[in-house]
Design an enzyme around this catalytic site. Structure first.
Site, PDB file in Angstrom:
ATOM      1  N   PHE A 128       0.845  -1.192   0.000  1.00  0.00           N
ATOM      2  CA  PHE A 128       0.000   0.000   0.000  1.00  0.00           C
ATOM      3  C   PHE A 128       0.891   1.258   0.000  1.00  0.00           C
ATOM      4  CE2 PHE A 128      -2.818   3.217   1.811  1.00  0.00           C
ATOM      5  CZ  PHE A 128      -3.904   3.067   0.959  1.00  0.00           C
ATOM      6  N   ASP A 198       0.917  -5.282   8.293  1.00  0.00           N
ATOM      7  CA  ASP A 198      -0.190  -4.337   8.182  1.00  0.00           C
ATOM      8  C   ASP A 198      -1.450  -5.165   7.911  1.00  0.00           C
ATOM      9  OD1 ASP A 198      -2.141  -2.563   7.282  1.00  0.00           O
ATOM     10  OD2 ASP A 198      -0.720  -1.263   6.228  1.00  0.00           O
ATOM     11  N   TYR A 223     -11.441   1.322  10.028  1.00  0.00           N
ATOM     12  CA  TYR A 223     -12.610   1.901   9.340  1.00  0.00           C
ATOM     13  C   TYR A 223     -13.077   1.061   8.170  1.00  0.00           C
ATOM     14  CZ  TYR A 223      -8.586   4.075   6.885  1.00  0.00           C
ATOM     15  OH  TYR A 223      -7.392   4.321   6.250  1.00  0.00           O
ATOM     16  N   LYS A 224     -12.421  -0.080   7.940  1.00  0.00           N
ATOM     17  CA  LYS A 224     -12.823  -0.953   6.833  1.00  0.00           C
ATOM     18  C   LYS A 224     -13.765  -2.038   7.373  1.00  0.00           C
ATOM     19  CE  LYS A 224      -8.340  -0.151   4.644  1.00  0.00           C
ATOM     20  NZ  LYS A 224      -8.773   0.567   3.435  1.00  0.00           N
ATOM     21  N   ARG A 371     -13.243  -3.206  -7.318  1.00  0.00           N
ATOM     22  CA  ARG A 371     -13.132  -4.018  -6.096  1.00  0.00           C
ATOM     23  C   ARG A 371     -14.531  -4.262  -5.528  1.00  0.00           C
ATOM     24  NH1 ARG A 371      -8.838  -1.528  -1.981  1.00  0.00           N
ATOM     25  NH2 ARG A 371     -10.572  -0.083  -1.684  1.00  0.00           N
TER      26      ARG A 371
HETATM   27  C1  LIG Z   1      -3.003  -1.579   3.719  1.00  0.00           C
HETATM   28  C2  LIG Z   1      -3.266  -0.183   4.204  1.00  0.00           C
HETATM   29  N1  LIG Z   1      -2.404   0.376   5.073  1.00  0.00           N
HETATM   30  C3  LIG Z   1      -2.598   1.641   5.518  1.00  0.00           C
HETATM   31  C4  LIG Z   1      -3.667   2.389   5.102  1.00  0.00           C
HETATM   32  C5  LIG Z   1      -3.824   3.805   5.583  1.00  0.00           C
HETATM   33  O1  LIG Z   1      -4.155   3.885   6.897  1.00  0.00           O
HETATM   34  P1  LIG Z   1      -4.346   5.282   7.656  1.00  0.00           P
HETATM   35  O2  LIG Z   1      -5.210   6.135   6.792  1.00  0.00           O
HETATM   36  O3  LIG Z   1      -4.993   4.908   8.949  1.00  0.00           O
HETATM   37  O4  LIG Z   1      -3.009   5.878   7.856  1.00  0.00           O
HETATM   38  C6  LIG Z   1      -4.600   1.830   4.223  1.00  0.00           C
HETATM   39  C7  LIG Z   1      -5.773   2.598   3.793  1.00  0.00           C
HETATM   40  O5  LIG Z   1      -6.573   2.206   3.003  1.00  0.00           O
HETATM   41  C8  LIG Z   1      -4.376   0.511   3.755  1.00  0.00           C
HETATM   42  O6  LIG Z   1      -5.227  -0.052   2.889  1.00  0.00           O
END
Ligand SMILES: Cc1ncc(COP(=O)(O)O)c(C=O)c1O
Length: 404
Positions: A128, A198, A223-224, A371
């Site tokens: 990501f 992660d 939040y997902k 998606r």
């Molecule tokens: C795999 C992954 N890591 C990190 C994040 C970002 O997290 P944050 O906005 O809490 O920093 C996302 C957001 O979609 C994500 O999909």
């Protein structure tokens, strides 16, 4: 799944689904057929009362006395303990704080501290973006630290005895490919590296057992699939064996006695030391509602249904969309993918817009990916029939427009 699927058959699966009652616990956007919970989960109906209680009964009536009087100080650990239960951690190995991006930076710095003398962080192409930005930035700022970004198939070979840390996202956001956490963590440990995961697309979606996998650190979004609300605070996990280390970004909330206002930092016991600033209490109240629903449903049942929803989606796409260019990008085997199915088509952007006009909310990742988030608490088997059907119809409509 091997027979030809019909809508009636999928309705019968919904009728037998023990998780079906949870759908009513959410306010679902659009037509109620919401496939975007892998990006932002829908609002649990219970959040209104929970936030109102904090606003009126706590903040409104007691003000700052609520930090201790209403147990606000305990909330990051309390909600963290509930999430721990979903991902194979002990309750006192997880705390809620900050965003996933910030927590990732904190955990990388903590790991580098433990790994003095080792300088290489290994990660993969296609991780990501925020993970790549943060890892590259740390490598650029911290003298001697180097980042090794390799293709997925080269990860094991990239680990050698100079490696400090393997930092990966467990389920990929664009393809839904799931790593074997236990196997890769073991490979990292064999060369003396630590492993940081992660779990943003994993918690509440797929089977995760951090301690059985011997993971060292983890972070993730709430939040997902945990339905914590927009910008809900993230979680961080530090395995007990690493908890005595000095926290990165030591702030006053990680102090053993924050209200002593000492000029010298003395870390609190356990995970509390990894808090930096003041916890977001209103957001925590909303988050706890989402987490409670997941705990009540039982993560095992959720994971099982998510996998089945994925199987049905793949089967239906192959059954009904074989005369289009729409192609399944996600792995066929449930243990190798997350709770979303990614489809590739040159028409991705146009199709997502057309589906939205029909009240079907799916999401688009440039340049050509659709998606479908398959959150087991509120997505029904019949919804998959409808979205695949709509994709076929809209694809044909687009083709007619092109040919006219
Ligand atoms: C795999 C992954 N890591 C990190 C994040 C970002 O997290 P944050 O906005 O809490 O920093 C996302 C957001 O979609 C994500 O999909």
């Amino acid at each position: 799944v091997s027979q030809i699927l019909t809508r009636e058959y999928l309705e019968s699966l919904d009728a037998q689904d023990q998780l079906a009652p949870f759908r009513d616990a959410f306010q679902l956007p659009g037509s109620g057929q919401y496939f975007n919970g892998n990006s932002l989960g829908p609002r649990p109906k219970s959040t209104r009362e929970a936030m109102k209680q904090v606003m009126e009964a706590h903040w409104g009536c007691h003000g700052g006395a609520s930090w201790y009087g209403q147990d606000w100080m305990q909330r990051p650990a309390r909600v963290g303990g509930k999430i721990a239960h979903l991902i194979g951690a002990a309750a006192d190995e997880i705390i809620i704080a900050d965003s996933t991006s910030i927590n990732l930076a904190k955990m990388v710095m903590t790991a580098l501290d433990i790994q003095a003398g080792r300088h290489v962080i290994v990660t993969e192409e296609g991780n990501f973006p925020t993970d790549l930005y943060i890892l590259k930035d740390i490598a650029a700022r911290v003298s001697g630290v180097e980042i090794r970004i390799v293709a997925t198939e080269d990860l094991a070979d990239a680990l050698d005895d100079g490696c400090a840390l393997l930092a990966l996202t467990h389920v990929n956001y664009k393809t839904s490919r799931q790593h074997d956490m236990a196997a890769l963590t073991k490979k990292a440990h064999e060369v003396g590296a630590l492993a940081l995961w992660d779990l943003s697309h994993s918690a509440g979606a797929v089977h995760v057992d951090l301690n059985a996998s011997q993971a060292d650190f983890a972070v993730g979004c709430t939040y997902k699939f945990l339905n914590g609300g927009p910008g809900a605070p993230a979680y961080l996990f530090v395995a007990k064996r690493h908890q005595n280390g000095a926290p990165a970004l030591p702030g006053w909330m990680g102090h053993a006695a924050p209200f002593d206002f000492s000029p010298n930092f003395i870390p609190a016991e356990g995970m509390t030391r990894h808090l930096t600033g003041t916890p977001p209490i209103l957001a925590l109240a909303a988050l706890e509602c989402g987490v409670d629903l997941m705990v009540e449903a039982g993560v095992g049942a959720v994971v099982e249904k998510s996998a089945r929803l994925g199987d049905v989606t793949i089967e239906l796409v192959e059954q009904k969309l074989s005369d289009t260019d729409i192609e399944v990008l996600s792995p066929r085997h449930t243990a190798q993918r997350g709770a979303q199915i990614c489809l590739k088509t040159v028409q991705a952007s146009a199709l997502v817009g057309r589906l939205e006009n029909r009240g079907l909310i799916v999401d688009f990742r440039p340049p050509n990916i659709i998606r479908l988030g398959l959150a087991a608490l509120y997505v029904r088997y019949q919804d998959i029939w409808d979205v695949v059907d709509a994709l076929g119809e809209e694809y044909k409509a687009l083709r007619r427009v092109e040919q006219a």
